[in-house]
Design a protein around this motif. Sequence first.
Motif, PDB file in Angstrom:
ATOM      1  N   GLY A  45      37.027  50.708  31.327  1.00  0.00           N
ATOM      2  CA  GLY A  45      37.584  49.190  31.722  1.00  0.00           C
ATOM      3  C   GLY A  45      35.887  48.599  32.042  1.00  0.00           C
ATOM      4  O   GLY A  45      35.039  49.465  31.662  1.00  0.00           O
ATOM      5  N   VAL A  46      35.996  47.323  31.921  1.00  0.00           N
ATOM      6  CA  VAL A  46      34.164  46.914  32.045  1.00  0.00           C
ATOM      7  C   VAL A  46      34.374  46.497  33.460  1.00  0.00           C
ATOM      8  O   VAL A  46      35.301  45.556  34.311  1.00  0.00           O
ATOM      9  N   ARG A  47      33.785  46.968  34.003  1.00  0.00           N
ATOM     10  CA  ARG A  47      33.316  46.369  35.664  1.00  0.00           C
ATOM     11  C   ARG A  47      32.082  45.996  36.420  1.00  0.00           C
ATOM     12  O   ARG A  47      31.249  45.829  34.964  1.00  0.00           O
ATOM     13  N   ILE A  48      32.371  45.752  37.229  1.00  0.00           N
ATOM     14  CA  ILE A  48      30.832  44.760  37.726  1.00  0.00           C
ATOM     15  C   ILE A  48      30.204  45.700  38.616  1.00  0.00           C
ATOM     16  O   ILE A  48      30.772  45.943  40.023  1.00  0.00           O
ATOM     17  N   LEU A  49      29.010  45.389  38.999  1.00  0.00           N
ATOM     18  CA  LEU A  49      28.305  46.454  40.170  1.00  0.00           C
ATOM     19  C   LEU A  49      27.102  45.449  40.600  1.00  0.00           C
ATOM     20  O   LEU A  49      26.078  44.495  39.399  1.00  0.00           O
ATOM     21  N   ASP A  50      27.188  44.668  41.755  1.00  0.00           N
ATOM     22  CA  ASP A  50      25.760  43.536  42.432  1.00  0.00           C
ATOM     23  C   ASP A  50      25.612  44.199  43.837  1.00  0.00           C
ATOM     24  O   ASP A  50      26.814  44.817  44.378  1.00  0.00           O
ATOM     25  N   LEU A  51      24.574  43.832  44.676  1.00  0.00           N
ATOM     26  CA  LEU A  51      24.642  43.688  46.213  1.00  0.00           C
ATOM     27  C   LEU A  51      24.162  42.044  47.011  1.00  0.00           C
ATOM     28  O   LEU A  51      24.113  41.423  45.878  1.00  0.00           O
ATOM     29  N   LEU A  52      26.219  42.214  47.837  1.00  0.00           N
ATOM     30  CA  LEU A  52      26.391  41.128  47.860  1.00  0.00           C
ATOM     31  C   LEU A  52      25.015  40.457  49.564  1.00  0.00           C
ATOM     32  O   LEU A  52      24.289  42.358  50.230  1.00  0.00           O
ATOM     33  N   GLY A  53      25.307  39.932  49.808  1.00  0.00           N
ATOM     34  CA  GLY A  53      24.058  39.097  50.817  1.00  0.00           C
ATOM     35  C   GLY A  53      24.419  39.988  52.376  1.00  0.00           C
ATOM     36  O   GLY A  53      24.454  39.638  53.599  1.00  0.00           O
ATOM     37  N   SER A  54      26.249  40.534  52.290  1.00  0.00           N
ATOM     38  CA  SER A  54      26.293  40.599  53.533  1.00  0.00           C
ATOM     39  C   SER A  54      26.369  42.675  53.896  1.00  0.00           C
ATOM     40  O   SER A  54      26.790  43.432  54.093  1.00  0.00           O
ATOM     41  N   ASN A  55      25.667  43.228  52.221  1.00  0.00           N
ATOM     42  CA  ASN A  55      25.262  44.754  52.926  1.00  0.00           C
ATOM     43  C   ASN A  55      26.480  45.094  52.125  1.00  0.00           C
ATOM     44  O   ASN A  55      26.502  46.499  52.184  1.00  0.00           O
ATOM     45  N   ARG A  56      27.433  44.407  51.090  1.00  0.00           N
ATOM     46  CA  ARG A  56      27.702  45.341  49.957  1.00  0.00           C
ATOM     47  C   ARG A  56      27.626  45.857  49.156  1.00  0.00           C
ATOM     48  O   ARG A  56      27.682  44.589  48.502  1.00  0.00           O
ATOM     49  N   VAL A  57      27.808  46.546  48.520  1.00  0.00           N
ATOM     50  CA  VAL A  57      27.478  47.238  47.333  1.00  0.00           C
ATOM     51  C   VAL A  57      29.292  47.155  46.408  1.00  0.00           C
ATOM     52  O   VAL A  57      30.042  47.097  46.864  1.00  0.00           O
ATOM     53  N   ARG A  58      29.274  46.227  45.624  1.00  0.00           N
ATOM     54  CA  ARG A  58      30.491  45.971  45.493  1.00  0.00           C
ATOM     55  C   ARG A  58      30.228  45.667  43.762  1.00  0.00           C
ATOM     56  O   ARG A  58      29.935  46.310  43.091  1.00  0.00           O
ATOM     57  N   ASP A  59      31.784  46.830  43.516  1.00  0.00           N
ATOM     58  CA  ASP A  59      31.745  47.671  42.117  1.00  0.00           C
ATOM     59  C   ASP A  59      33.514  47.287  42.448  1.00  0.00           C
ATOM     60  O   ASP A  59      34.193  47.213  42.769  1.00  0.00           O
ATOM     61  N   GLU A  60      34.052  46.477  40.640  1.00  0.00           N
ATOM     62  CA  GLU A  60      34.918  46.299  40.786  1.00  0.00           C
ATOM     63  C   GLU A  60      35.033  46.115  39.863  1.00  0.00           C
ATOM     64  O   GLU A  60      34.699  45.759  38.922  1.00  0.00           O
ATOM     65  N   ALA A  61      36.509  46.210  39.004  1.00  0.00           N
ATOM     66  CA  ALA A  61      36.819  45.718  37.274  1.00  0.00           C
ATOM     67  C   ALA A  61      36.308  44.351  37.183  1.00  0.00           C
ATOM     68  O   ALA A  61      36.916  43.326  38.179  1.00  0.00           O
ATOM     69  N   MET A  62      35.939  44.088  36.716  1.00  0.00           N
ATOM     70  CA  MET A  62      35.322  42.573  36.129  1.00  0.00           C
ATOM     71  C   MET A  62      36.838  41.711  36.094  1.00  0.00           C
ATOM     72  O   MET A  62      38.102  42.422  35.205  1.00  0.00           O
ATOM     73  N   ALA A  63      36.449  40.982  36.712  1.00  0.00           N
ATOM     74  CA  ALA A  63      37.334  39.414  36.435  1.00  0.00           C
ATOM     75  C   ALA A  63      37.850  39.297  35.572  1.00  0.00           C
ATOM     76  O   ALA A  63      36.576  37.629  35.527  1.00  0.00           O
ATOM     77  N   TRP A  64      38.064  38.962  33.999  1.00  0.00           N
ATOM     78  CA  TRP A  64      38.130  37.438  32.972  1.00  0.00           C
ATOM     79  C   TRP A  64      37.802  36.276  33.691  1.00  0.00           C
ATOM     80  O   TRP A  64      37.679  35.205  33.184  1.00  0.00           O
ATOM     81  N   SER A  65      38.812  35.230  34.419  1.00  0.00           N
ATOM     82  CA  SER A  65      39.048  34.707  35.690  1.00  0.00           C
ATOM     83  C   SER A  65      37.913  33.961  36.119  1.00  0.00           C
ATOM     84  O   SER A  65      37.129  32.877  35.692  1.00  0.00           O
ATOM     85  N   LYS A  66      37.197  35.152  36.056  1.00  0.00           N
ATOM     86  CA  LYS A  66      35.439  34.570  36.466  1.00  0.00           C
ATOM     87  C   LYS A  66      34.283  33.850  35.651  1.00  0.00           C
ATOM     88  O   LYS A  66      33.811  32.844  36.200  1.00  0.00           O
ATOM     89  N   CYS A  67      35.018  34.141  34.674  1.00  0.00           N
ATOM     90  CA  CYS A  67      33.951  34.617  33.782  1.00  0.00           C
ATOM     91  C   CYS A  67      34.145  32.688  33.779  1.00  0.00           C
ATOM     92  O   CYS A  67      33.859  31.957  32.284  1.00  0.00           O
ATOM     93  N   GLU A  68      35.557  32.048  33.929  1.00  0.00           N
ATOM     94  CA  GLU A  68      35.605  30.502  33.450  1.00  0.00           C
ATOM     95  C   GLU A  68      34.533  30.050  34.393  1.00  0.00           C
ATOM     96  O   GLU A  68      34.463  29.032  34.116  1.00  0.00           O
ATOM     97  N   LYS A  69      34.324  30.391  35.112  1.00  0.00           N
ATOM     98  CA  LYS A  69      33.546  30.021  36.231  1.00  0.00           C
ATOM     99  C   LYS A  69      31.873  30.081  36.165  1.00  0.00           C
ATOM    100  O   LYS A  69      31.824  30.490  34.645  1.00  0.00           O
ATOM    101  N   GLN A  70      31.023  29.322  36.721  1.00  0.00           N
ATOM    102  CA  GLN A  70      29.300  29.794  36.004  1.00  0.00           C
ATOM    103  C   GLN A  70      28.395  31.057  36.053  1.00  0.00           C
ATOM    104  O   GLN A  70      27.929  31.175  37.236  1.00  0.00           O
ATOM    105  N   TYR A  71      29.504  31.713  34.560  1.00  0.00           N
ATOM    106  CA  TYR A  71      28.404  32.743  34.816  1.00  0.00           C
ATOM    107  C   TYR A  71      28.200  32.789  33.269  1.00  0.00           C
ATOM    108  O   TYR A  71      29.110  32.188  32.729  1.00  0.00           O
ATOM    109  N   LEU A  72      26.750  33.971  33.308  1.00  0.00           N
ATOM    110  CA  LEU A  72      26.060  33.952  32.066  1.00  0.00           C
ATOM    111  C   LEU A  72      26.142  35.465  31.831  1.00  0.00           C
ATOM    112  O   LEU A  72      25.071  36.071  32.748  1.00  0.00           O
TER     113      LEU A  72
END
Lengths: 250, 197
Positions: A45-72
């Motif tokens: 599965g495709v996942r995303i990993l990033d660091l948020l300003g809330s000090n949380r490292v987010r690791d979750e499955a890619m939500a394709w619905s997010k891709c309709e928003k503004q990501y490249l």
Amino acid sequence: MSAFVRPFKDETHEFSLEGDTVGLWVSQQGVGHVGLTYVDPETGGVRILDLLGSNRVRDEAMAWSKCEKQYLYAPTRLSELDRKTFPGYIANVAVNAKELDFGIDWLGSIGSFDSDGFYCPKGGEQGLTCATFVSEVFRGWGMHVVDETDWPLNTEEGLRWRTELVASLRRNGKTPEEQIEAIERFDPVVRLSPAEMAAAGTQDSGLWPMGAQAVAALAAGVVADFAKAYRPTPPRVTTAAPVQAERPTK
Amino acid sequence: MQLYSPNFLGADGYVGGMDLIRYAELDKPSVARHDRHYQYAFRSDEMVATEVDLAGLVSQAAVRCAGVGNVQHFIGLGKPRLARRVAVVGLSPTKSADADPFWLAHVNDSEASTSIKSLTATINTLLAQLRARGPDSIDLGRVARTAPNAEHLVTILRSLYAWRDRVAGWDDLQSFARRNLAERGFDAAALMKGLDR
């Protein structure tokens, strides 16, 4: 649109184990954001990993619905071996580094990830940004994408970014005030922007580590691509005559 | 107290907490409690029972007898995340003395699979051992110096990159790898880019 930066929702592009297994994605939310996308070697599965300003490292499955928003999305050009192995390392980071401080001490944060993805900050280090987090994940696998020693200190753009960042963190309300104040006071400001990290990360590893000037030129292309991909909708203009209200009859 | 049949012993002779999870997966609730598991470790007539929570089952203090056999079992079941947790909390000292860990077996087998799964197993078992038993437990001297599996070799070097100052023999293995891979026709410079910094 550059060959290496394109909207996620691209019907001609598919994630597959034989193709892209690690990429970067960039958005312009807040002061800009960048993260990793990777193919989980266990599930495919495709996942995303990033660091948020809330000090949380987010690791979750890619939500394709997010891709309709503004990501490249920006694919990497890893070697065949790194395409097979880097996702396994990223998965270890995802398991072992759930929280780490958000901070702008890039130079002090160099080498803060262990091989097994544990975040082991050096003494006095204040934390990472979304971009330096991505840079450090690459570095943990022995991939030095950018030459941080070549980055300018306390530029006008960097100082402006710090002011905007602090305001953004305060608005979000998820970062402790003490931490925000530390960011506000920190000196010198050396900024690796999300666009710079995305641009450098997509280059052939033969060009790594990249210097500030070369990266800046590529980053400008990322910003331009973003503007092209997500052109704001112009306001609707109407020439219809206003409807006259009926006067009540006596 | 009815204990388990010998068939369910872990490969190292210890009945570890992970065996109880196996029972849960096999839907044998009479053996595995719904949300609490008892870990039994025994050797000969000695038996020690430790009550642990399901969540705590993977905590470092709880599962001390998770053998390499159990790690391999979960990898074989396609549950590497669970295998990673098992390996993190402890490797059986008796078992690890007898069998080569996955990463070592892979690198010393020139015919070993270099699929994503196989390479990921090398990363996971190596890092799990590193985390559970420390850098001193990694014996890079056991990596074959004839024709080690190139992809697993480079993967091991990258996996240990951040620990290179603490894992004995990393520098030697890195130098050896550059020479050996180049002699064998691999693009050593590309494969090992960044590892010399």
